[in-house]
Design a protein around this motif. Structure first.
Motif, mmCIF file in Angstrom:
data_model
loop_
_atom_site.group_PDB
_atom_site.id
_atom_site.type_symbol
_atom_site.label_atom_id
_atom_site.label_comp_id
_atom_site.label_asym_id
_atom_site.label_seq_id
_atom_site.Cartn_x
_atom_site.Cartn_y
_atom_site.Cartn_z
ATOM 1 N N PRO A 1 38.937 36.489 30.334
ATOM 2 C CA PRO A 1 37.742 36.248 31.153
ATOM 3 C C PRO A 1 37.999 35.352 32.360
ATOM 4 O O PRO A 1 37.211 35.348 33.306
ATOM 5 N N ALA A 2 39.107 34.610 32.342
ATOM 6 C CA ALA A 2 39.380 33.667 33.432
ATOM 7 C C ALA A 2 40.058 34.325 34.635
ATOM 8 O O ALA A 2 40.288 33.671 35.650
ATOM 9 N N ILE A 3 40.369 35.610 34.543
ATOM 10 C CA ILE A 3 41.085 36.273 35.633
ATOM 11 C C ILE A 3 40.260 36.285 36.914
ATOM 12 O O ILE A 3 39.031 36.444 36.885
ATOM 13 N N ASP A 4 40.912 36.096 38.043
ATOM 14 C CA ASP A 4 40.260 36.165 39.341
ATOM 15 C C ASP A 4 39.758 37.592 39.572
ATOM 16 O O ASP A 4 40.506 38.556 39.377
ATOM 17 N N LYS A 5 38.499 37.733 39.985
ATOM 18 C CA LYS A 5 37.892 39.062 40.131
ATOM 19 C C LYS A 5 38.613 39.904 41.178
ATOM 20 O O LYS A 5 38.808 41.105 41.009
ATOM 21 N N ALA A 6 39.013 39.272 42.276
ATOM 22 C CA ALA A 6 39.713 40.013 43.330
ATOM 23 C C ALA A 6 41.062 40.524 42.824
ATOM 24 O O ALA A 6 41.469 41.648 43.127
#
Length: 387
Positions: free
Chosen positions: A289-294
């Motif tokens: 869940p912590a992954i950068d959306k871009a």
């Protein structure tokens, strides 16, 4: 020594350091084995013909079995592929690609002499870091890998086996792409001891990192469907796994098994084919869940099943990675192009549509009348009770 070499027919039969301290053609001294794969051994070596040689100046020598020569046509194809590899190896000047210095035959082996990278592979680094990298590490390393890939593609070459084990990292954090053992070079393919001139490569590379189009076996034509974007898909698989710590092919089914016999191999290939062509890729953020959306958007664009929806070039991937590393926003425009879908994908989708149509027609034709009948029966039952 030649007699001893000939008793081995497979790489995995050769003992570790079997060729240590062996001189090759009077020019190279093999020091110690530093790696091995399905098709070859890699040794750390010295260049004895170089007068400016120093103890810090080493080479890497890869040994592969000579292709099986059965007739004159095989001999001609074998010579053609030697010429093609030699020509391309002398033209790659990208600093992110391992430089090949020489190409020769020694006894029953083909040798590729290349620069030695003092460091570790991306695979080894991932293992040390429990399979995941930080956002900053992913942006840096994968933008560099993408630029290296662009250098390969600019030479009209498709690597076809991009994976962490084939990405070397020097001690000063420079990346080097290596192992062009099954690269697609102008229709020539070298695989497991056989030289083939073909328009359609027969090996998908390492299954875990292969693109959907590398798996399509049902197409009987000899059209080459492998493109530069096949390498971009493999790049996406590596980024996916480096952000989640999970193998992409195991995301939807953790029961993936290693083949132990021919039947298992067929079952496993069918599973991988289904995963690659049909199964929807779970978003990395579902696992991390912590992954950068871009970053997630970049990864998913690399992993598009339809070639038309992927990045067109590796340099575009590098550009977007560098942009998000600086905190810049990227706009993704997703354009679907049905004409790029494989026959396998179209067939599966058509079958799915037929099934949905059947269910809907069944509901329309059966469910409503059945409900009406049940309702009438209940009314009659109530009237009987009242009477």
């Amino acid at each position: 020594m030649a007699e001893n070499n000939l008793k081995y027919t497979r790489i995995d039969e050769i003992p570790t350091d079997y060729f240590a301290n062996k001189k090759i053609s009077g020019n190279y001294l093999l020091i110690s084995e530093i790696g091995r794969g399905t098709f070859g051994l890699v040794y750390k070596a010295k260049d004895l013909s170089n007068p400016s040689y120093s103890n810090e100046n080493f080479l890497a020598v890869k040994l592969m079995f000579v292709p099986n020569i059965k007739n004159e046509n095989d001999r001609l194809r074998e010579q053609e592929i030697r010429d093609e590899i030699k020509k391309y190896s002398t033209q790659i000047f990208n600093p992110r690609v391992v430089k090949i210095q020489d190409y020769l035959q020694w006894e029953n082996f083909l040798l590729i002499v290349m620069e030695y990278v003092d460091g570790q592979s991306l695979q080894e680094m991932l293992k040390e870091k429990d399979g995941t990298l930080t956002f900053e590490e992913i942006v840096y390393y994968f933008s560099e890998i993408a630029l290296g890939l662009q250098g390969v593609h600019d030479m009209n070459m498709i690597h076809r086996d991009i994976k962490p084990g084939n990405i070397l990292l020097s001690k000063d954090k420079k990346i080097k792409i290596t192992d062009f053992g099954i690269s697609h070079v102008k229709g020539f393919v070298y695989e497991g001891g056989n030289a083939k001139r073909t328009l359609k490569p027969s090996s998908p590379g390492t299954p875990r990192f292969a693109s959907p189009e590398q798996y399509i076996e049902s197409d009987s034509s000899n059209e080459d469907k492998i493109s530069f974007q096949s390498d971009i898909y493999s790049l996406g698989v590596m980024m996916y796994e480096a952000t989640t710590g999970v193998e992409l092919i195991k995301v939807n089914d953790p029961r993936l098994f290693r083949p132990s016999n021919d039947k298992d191999k067929k079952d496993r290939n069918s599973y991988l084919l289904d995963q690659s062509l049909v199964a929807e890729v779970i978003l990395p953020s579902t696992i991390n869940p912590a992954i950068d959306k871009a970053l997630e958007n970049i990864i998913m664009k690399c992993l598009e099943k339809n070639v038309a929806d992927r990045y067109k070039t590796a340099s575009e991937v590098a550009k977007d990675l560098k942009a998000i590393g600086k905190g810049e926003k990227i706009v993704f425009k997703k354009i679907k192009n049905e004409s790029y879908k494989s026959d396998t994908i179209k067939k599966l989708e058509n079958e799915n549509k037929k099934f949905k149509t059947f269910i809907q027609s069944f509901i329309n034709a059966r469910v409503v009348p059945i409900i009406a009948c049940i309702f009438m029966i209940l009314i009659l039952f109530m009237l009987v009770l009242i009477w």
